[in-house]
Structures are given as C-alpha cells and as structure tokens.
Write a protein that holds these residues in place. Structure first.
Motif, PDB file in Angstrom:
ATOM      1  N   ASP A 123      -2.579 -37.552   6.695  1.00 40.85           N
ATOM      2  CA  ASP A 123      -3.639 -37.319   5.705  1.00 40.85           C
ATOM      3  C   ASP A 123      -3.015 -36.801   4.409  1.00 40.85           C
ATOM      4  N   PRO A 124      -3.131 -37.565   3.333  1.00 38.03           N
ATOM      5  CA  PRO A 124      -2.554 -37.114   2.056  1.00 38.03           C
ATOM      6  C   PRO A 124      -3.243 -35.877   1.480  1.00 38.03           C
ATOM      7  N   ALA A 125      -4.330 -35.420   2.114  1.00 34.42           N
ATOM      8  CA  ALA A 125      -4.890 -34.130   1.719  1.00 34.42           C
ATOM      9  C   ALA A 125      -4.114 -32.967   2.350  1.00 34.42           C
ATOM     10  N   ARG A 126      -3.325 -33.261   3.380  1.00 43.02           N
ATOM     11  CA  ARG A 126      -2.552 -32.220   4.062  1.00 43.02           C
ATOM     12  C   ARG A 126      -1.055 -32.304   3.775  1.00 43.02           C
ATOM     13  N   HIS A 127      -0.589 -33.528   3.571  1.00 48.12           N
ATOM     14  CA  HIS A 127       0.840 -33.739   3.356  1.00 48.12           C
ATOM     15  C   HIS A 127       1.065 -34.631   2.148  1.00 48.12           C
ATOM     16  N   CYS A 128       2.197 -34.450   1.518  1.00 44.68           N
ATOM     17  CA  CYS A 128       2.651 -35.436   0.539  1.00 44.68           C
ATOM     18  C   CYS A 128       3.470 -36.479   1.292  1.00 44.68           C
ATOM     19  N   LEU A 129       2.930 -37.675   1.362  1.00 47.85           N
ATOM     20  CA  LEU A 129       3.588 -38.735   2.134  1.00 47.85           C
ATOM     21  C   LEU A 129       4.560 -39.497   1.237  1.00 47.85           C
ATOM     22  N   VAL A 130       5.775 -39.572   1.692  1.00 49.53           N
ATOM     23  CA  VAL A 130       6.848 -40.220   0.925  1.00 49.53           C
ATOM     24  C   VAL A 130       7.256 -41.492   1.670  1.00 49.53           C
ATOM     25  N   ALA A 131       7.353 -42.585   0.936  1.00 45.27           N
ATOM     26  CA  ALA A 131       7.788 -43.837   1.578  1.00 45.27           C
ATOM     27  C   ALA A 131       8.647 -44.619   0.605  1.00 45.27           C
ATOM     28  N   ILE A 132       9.518 -45.456   1.165  1.00 44.82           N
ATOM     29  CA  ILE A 132      10.443 -46.234   0.330  1.00 44.82           C
ATOM     30  C   ILE A 132      10.366 -47.719   0.669  1.00 44.82           C
ATOM     31  N   ASP A 133      10.818 -48.528  -0.270  1.00 46.88           N
ATOM     32  CA  ASP A 133      11.231 -49.894   0.062  1.00 46.88           C
ATOM     33  C   ASP A 133      12.670 -49.809   0.546  1.00 46.88           C
ATOM     34  N   TRP A 134      12.960 -50.396   1.692  1.00 46.62           N
ATOM     35  CA  TRP A 134      14.320 -50.318   2.244  1.00 46.62           C
ATOM     36  C   TRP A 134      15.346 -50.816   1.232  1.00 46.62           C
ATOM     37  N   LEU A 135      16.487 -50.151   1.242  1.00 42.59           N
ATOM     38  CA  LEU A 135      17.645 -50.731   0.548  1.00 42.59           C
ATOM     39  C   LEU A 135      17.829 -52.151   1.057  1.00 42.59           C
ATOM     40  N   GLY A 136      17.944 -53.081   0.169  1.00 45.04           N
ATOM     41  CA  GLY A 136      18.126 -54.474   0.585  1.00 45.04           C
ATOM     42  C   GLY A 136      16.841 -55.277   0.597  1.00 45.04           C
ATOM     43  N   ALA A 137      15.697 -54.595   0.515  1.00 44.47           N
ATOM     44  CA  ALA A 137      14.414 -55.302   0.647  1.00 44.47           C
ATOM     45  C   ALA A 137      14.138 -56.234  -0.522  1.00 44.47           C
ATOM     46  N   ASP A 138      14.795 -55.990  -1.653  1.00 46.68           N
ATOM     47  CA  ASP A 138      14.572 -56.890  -2.790  1.00 46.68           C
ATOM     48  C   ASP A 138      15.522 -58.086  -2.775  1.00 46.68           C
ATOM     49  N   GLY A 139      16.407 -58.131  -1.796  1.00 51.20           N
ATOM     50  CA  GLY A 139      17.299 -59.281  -1.658  1.00 51.20           C
ATOM     51  C   GLY A 139      18.499 -59.236  -2.577  1.00 51.20           C
ATOM     52  N   ARG A 140      18.636 -58.152  -3.361  1.00 55.99           N
ATOM     53  CA  ARG A 140      19.751 -58.126  -4.314  1.00 55.99           C
ATOM     54  C   ARG A 140      21.002 -57.438  -3.763  1.00 55.99           C
ATOM     55  N   LEU A 141      20.843 -56.689  -2.687  1.00 52.75           N
ATOM     56  CA  LEU A 141      22.000 -56.011  -2.079  1.00 52.75           C
ATOM     57  C   LEU A 141      22.516 -56.882  -0.934  1.00 52.75           C
ATOM     58  N   ASP A 142      23.478 -57.745  -1.255  1.00 49.02           N
ATOM     59  CA  ASP A 142      23.959 -58.709  -0.262  1.00 49.02           C
ATOM     60  C   ASP A 142      25.235 -58.177   0.389  1.00 49.02           C
ATOM     61  N   ALA A 143      25.047 -57.177   1.254  1.00 53.22           N
ATOM     62  CA  ALA A 143      26.172 -56.520   1.919  1.00 53.22           C
ATOM     63  C   ALA A 143      25.647 -55.933   3.230  1.00 53.22           C
ATOM     64  N   PRO A 144      26.547 -55.654   4.178  1.00 52.15           N
ATOM     65  CA  PRO A 144      26.079 -55.016   5.421  1.00 52.15           C
ATOM     66  C   PRO A 144      25.488 -53.636   5.127  1.00 52.15           C
ATOM     67  N   ILE A 145      24.272 -53.418   5.606  1.00 55.63           N
ATOM     68  CA  ILE A 145      23.554 -52.165   5.344  1.00 55.63           C
ATOM     69  C   ILE A 145      23.373 -51.437   6.671  1.00 55.63           C
ATOM     70  N   ASP A 146      23.966 -50.286   6.789  1.00 54.84           N
ATOM     71  CA  ASP A 146      23.840 -49.501   8.012  1.00 54.84           C
ATOM     72  C   ASP A 146      22.561 -48.661   7.945  1.00 54.84           C
ATOM     73  N   PRO A 147      21.899 -48.443   9.079  1.00 53.94           N
ATOM     74  CA  PRO A 147      20.762 -47.513   9.049  1.00 53.94           C
ATOM     75  C   PRO A 147      21.141 -46.142   8.498  1.00 53.94           C
ATOM     76  N   ALA A 148      22.398 -45.738   8.685  1.00 48.07           N
ATOM     77  CA  ALA A 148      22.852 -44.462   8.115  1.00 48.07           C
ATOM     78  C   ALA A 148      22.810 -44.501   6.589  1.00 48.07           C
ATOM     79  N   ASP A 149      23.057 -45.676   6.007  1.00 49.00           N
ATOM     80  CA  ASP A 149      22.967 -45.809   4.547  1.00 49.00           C
ATOM     81  C   ASP A 149      21.535 -45.530   4.076  1.00 49.00           C
ATOM     82  N   GLN A 150      20.583 -46.042   4.825  1.00 46.39           N
ATOM     83  CA  GLN A 150      19.186 -45.804   4.455  1.00 46.39           C
ATOM     84  C   GLN A 150      18.870 -44.301   4.519  1.00 46.39           C
ATOM     85  N   ALA A 151      19.389 -43.658   5.564  1.00 41.96           N
ATOM     86  CA  ALA A 151      19.145 -42.221   5.717  1.00 41.96           C
ATOM     87  C   ALA A 151      19.736 -41.441   4.547  1.00 41.96           C
ATOM     88  N   ASP A 152      20.944 -41.823   4.146  1.00 44.77           N
ATOM     89  CA  ASP A 152      21.583 -41.121   3.028  1.00 44.77           C
ATOM     90  C   ASP A 152      20.844 -41.396   1.718  1.00 44.77           C
TER      91      ASP A 152
END
Lengths: 341, 341
Positions: free
Chosen positions: B97-126
């Motif tokens: 509920d955005p009345a209780r929390h500030c909800l933060v969300a991202i587009d994944w690294l790579g989701a725009d198709g411009r990052l053409d390299a192996p992307i580790d889930p750890a990269d997303q975390a960082d």
C-alpha cells in the motif's frame, strides 16, 4: 569396469542409440507392403509399409511399437546386425524373446517423409491390420506399444479387437494432453521457423532438443548437469552439449516432414477407452511430463479390462528405454512368461 | 456479471496485462539514474537505471521486483495511469500500500536492449544499491521479489545486508535449475534461429511461447484447452491461439537483446544461502515447473533466518500473478500489516 559398455548398450538414449549390441541368433526378415489405405483425415492413399519380423513365423506373433522416432528394427540379428531401438527388452532370454514369439515391427506410416498428410494413430492401426492380413497372422498374442506405439496399440485394440489377445500400453494414453500438444506445436513451429530460411535442419534440431526436454525430467538433469557458464560473452547451459549431440544424430536420420507429420499424429489421438474390449496392461510413470499419470488413471478407469502399473523413474517419459528391470517384469507378466534360469 | 472486468484487472497474465485498473491516488514519480557499474562478467560499464517511486518518499521504502518482463511500473497512479504489472497486490488498501510504504521499482538493467553483455543478478542488486544511494534511502523496510526479482533480492540481501530489514523471495531461488537453464537456452536458440533470416521477431515470438509453457502447468492447460484439430491440412493445438496472442504483445514491447540478456541472467544466478544474514520469507509453489519446490527447500535449509510458505497453484511459476489472496496474506504477514477494515 568392463561392464560399462555393455550396460550402455542396454540403455539406449532415444536420440543416441547404443553402438554395441549382441545380435540375437533368431531368424529375421524384412519387407515392404504396398496397399491403399482409407485415412481418417487424408482420404484414400497409396502407402507403403516397411516391416521386420524377428523370430520364426510359426511362433505366436507379438507386435512391438515404440515412439515416433522408433521403427521396424527393434534388435540386432545375424541378418540385420545394426543396433535396434529396444535391445534391452528384445533378444535371447529377454522379455521379448524371438525364440518364443515372432516379433513384428513396422516403420511408421510417414516415417520416410513421403506421406505429407495428417496421419491419425487409427491409420497406423489399420495399416498394421493390413500387414497382418498380408503376413497371414490372424491374431496377435500381444501388442506391446510404448509412447506413440501405445496410442496406436489402443487404436488397434479398439478397431481390431478380434485380432489381439492383450495390449501392453506403456507411457501412452487415449488422448494427447493439451499441454503436451502445445509443447509439440511449438516444436513444429521451430521447424517452420527454420524452413523460412530454407534450412529445415536447424529448425528440426531445435525441435528435437525441445522434445528431449519433454521426454526427460528435472531430476535427471539436476544429477547430470552443472550450472551455466559465460562462454565467449554469452551464457551457455551445461546441457547444451548433450542436446546438440543428440539432435545432430536425430537430424541426420530424420526427414523434417516425417517429424512434422508424426508429431502431429500424436496430437490427433482421440479414443474412448470403453471401446477397447481386450485386456490392457497400462504402464505409467509418475514423473512423465508428457503423458501425465493422471491420464493413465483416467484411461484405466474407463477401460473394461485394465491392469495398471505405475513406475517411478527419473527418466520420465523415456522410462521404457531406461528402466530395464521394471519394464521387463511387466512384459513377462503380461505375456505370461517365466524368467529363464 | 459486472465483477468480471474488475477481476480480470486483478489477474494479469504476464504476457497479457490487464486493460482496466483503478489508479491509486498516491504520489508517483519517475527518473533515470546514470552511473558506472562494475559488472561481474562485463567489467566497468556506463549504465542507466530507470526507476519509479509510488508513495510518499518519507515513508519506509519497499523495493518491488518481478520477472524479467516486469519493470518499474507496478501499479497505475494518477501520474502514470497505465496498468502496472502487479495491480492485484499494489494500491490503496492492498498488501503493498503506497499509503504505508514508498514503493521503489526499476526497469532491469538490460531491459532496454542497449546493454549487450552478460548481466549477473548480482549486477542488478548492486545497481539497486546505487539507486538507493542516489535516492537517500539508507535501508529498505522490505524487498519483495518474484521470479527473477527474488533472485536479485537474494543477491541484494547477501551483498548489502545492512540495507535490508526483510526479503520476501517468491518463486525464485539461489540457483538456476539445470533443467530450467536448458529450457531457457533453447528459447535463446529460437531467437538465434530467427536472427539467421534477419528477423528476430519470429524467433522471439517462439521463445516467448516456450517460456509461457514453462510458467504454467499441464493442469491449467487441461482445464482451458481442448483437443488438437486438423485445420487446412495441418494439426493445430488449441492453445496455439492463446500463445500467439500473448507472444504478439510481448514481441511488440520487448527488444530481442533484452530478452536474450535477461534470460541469460537468470541462468547466472549462483549464491550461497548461508551468505544471506537478513530474514527471508521464501514462497514456493508446489506445481512450479521452472523453480522446483525442492530448490526452495534447499534454500530454506541453508538460509540462517528463513521462513517458508509452500503454496499449491495450478498456475505454477506464475502463481504470484494469479493467487492474489494467498500472496497478499504472505506479504501482509512479512511486512507486519493488519488487513484494513
């Protein structure tokens, strides 16, 4: 250590048949029957049915049928020494012994890629009946079918019940499951995608790899393959080498049209189990991802004279090619043989 | 009868998002953060991270992350009224509920198709940690991750434990299962097969259809689709229309490179659960064919501070998009909310 090659010979991968077998000394002969077949979806067609007999023709006849990539050559003989697709079960002293039965097997209608029309499993059953006429076999002592062969066996038992004493239906059912049908449809799309660039072989290779996944289980892959790795800037799953290897062998041996039409044929399976008056031994595998065990239960609930065996196997749908002892036990019981001393 | 459209709005298919939603009145804003990221397999790269905040920035922050095809827009707001990917769980009075929390969300690294390299889930975390720095968020009250988002959440919890109070990891684990990795590898091969004819879209369409099969279950398809039929001389599975429809929407929205690199990224997941010191609520689905429940058990056995919920769902891996009541219950408990009166 010296057992390893022999064991491997008895554990054929559907895509990677064994290289070493011990030919059975039983007589074997091959032939091709040409006739006209009234096909369910394709009308009257001139067809050719290739068959192989293993064992003396005077013995009680048992028809042996496997999946869509299996054919008439079930086991090596002196006459035809190349490895068959079911060496583990067929041969001297094995569950399907050509010293006790005359084993009859066919190449599926469509397997040569020349019959480019919808092929119903019922068409295969009628073609088998025509072959039995030509061979002078009034009645089969048994019909042992695995996967697609089990579907055809059920059709044969429903359409020609007077010609069959008992059916053993392993990992095949009275219908194609809608999820499995979708999976196969996507395999056919892979072939079509390859065909767009005038190279169906790449598409067929991908289709076969998808099929192999459906035949096997996560449990097997987990024991067999490690994590993916980055190789040359792209990620490669460890199973890809295995899938490549199996698909290359398959593509070398299979016309794309044969794959397409036989894959379709599985999806056309539709039969009311109540129409199967002969005794049927149903063998299901709890881990089968292609023919869910629930469909085997539904089949057995409606068959008039059923007997059910549920096996556990990490090989899923391919258990009939892998679980040699369990399958042999079922076959011996169904065909009322005592194990040889 | 009038409930049907509203219910549909709360039951988004991953490939077929809902058309009707009720925008939440909470404040929302979007931005893009440009920075340099030291990537595990690709070295130092200049990247851009697109994010969306929903709810007052002064509220405790919760990061919300979905599968590889989900992004920063989790729910419709007055500012951004198009439907989000998790309308059933996010909004006024809902579990998130955005009345209780500030909800933060991202587009994944790579989701725009411009990052053409192996992307580790750890990269997303960082990358998420860098975003929190930029936003002035010292510590998340929670990280709710589904599927790939759960994998990234585990990486975040292992790499930045001081910045997280609790992780909720739904249908994602500490590793990619070798069978699921093979399944994804074949999806990437479908894209490659299409690329050979200079049309990656056909390949991406097939890849998406294969992915959908992995997200769902035979049980769902059996209740939903009937038998295959002969149409125009070829056999068509009844599910093909559905798969076509979903794939067309996906292909219109997804660059092939984005699919390839994020699909790969799942297969790079590799983490020792003992390295995750924060409390983790693990939610697994018994019918999940992509993340087997056994992997959730293995995860929970090794996490220092685990809590496990095993759900039953005919929607398999997609349960987090379908089992609204069960998922909401887990989220409320994990975030220690009482249901609103």
């Amino acid at each position: 250590m010296s057992l390893a090659p022999a064991l491997q010979a008895f554990a054929p991968d559907p895509a990677c048949p064994p290289a070493i077998v011990a030919p059975t000394p039983a007589p074997a002969r091959r032939g091709t029957l040409a006739f006209e077949l009234a096909m369910r979806h394709a009308g009257l067609r001139a067809v050719e049915l290739r068959y192989e007999l293993l064992g003396d023709a005077a013995l009680p006849a048992v028809l042996v049928a496997g999946g869509i990539s299996a054919g008439r050559h079930v086991a090596a003989s002196d006459a035809f020494p190349s490895p068959g697709w079911w060496e583990a079960q067929v041969g001297e002293g094995r569950a399907l012994d050509p010293a006790r039965h005359c084993l009859v097997a066919i190449d599926w209608l469509g397997a040569d890629g020349r019959l480019d029309a919808p092929i119903d499993p019922a068409d295969q059953a009628d073609a088998i009946a025509a072959l039995l006429d030509a061979l002078g076999i009034a009645r089969l002592a048994g019909f042992v079918g695995c996967s697609y062969g089990a579907m055809v066996g059920l059709q044969f038992a429903a359409r020609h019940p007077a010609r069959l004493a008992r059916l053993v239906a392993i990992s095949g059912s009275h219908r194609a499951h809608p999820y499995a049908s979708a999976w196969r449809a996507l395999q056919r799309r892979a072939v079509a995608l390859g065909a767009l660039q005038c190279d169906e072989r790449d598409g067929l290779s991908l289709a076969r790899q998808l099929a192999i996944l459906s035949y096997r289980t996560p449990e097997e892959f987990d024991g067999r393959f490690g994590p993916a790795r980055v190789v040359g800037g792209v990620v490669r799953a460890e199973a890809e080498d295995y899938l490549d290897h199996c698909a290359a062998k398959y593509v070398a041996a299979t016309p794309p049209t044969a794959f397409l039409r036989l894959s379709e044929s599985i999806d056309l399976q539709a039969l009311d189990p109540r129409d199967v008056p002969v005794p049927v031994t149903v063998v299901a595998v709890a881990e089968d991802r292609l023919v869910p065990v629930q469909d085997a239960y539904a089949l057995v609930e409606r068959l008039p004279r059923p007997r059910l065996h549920v096996l556990r196997s990490r090989y899923g749908h391919d258990a009939f090619l892998k679980e040699h002892v369990a399958i042999a036990g079922v076959l011996r019981e169904a065909l009322r043989q005592e194990p040889r001393q």
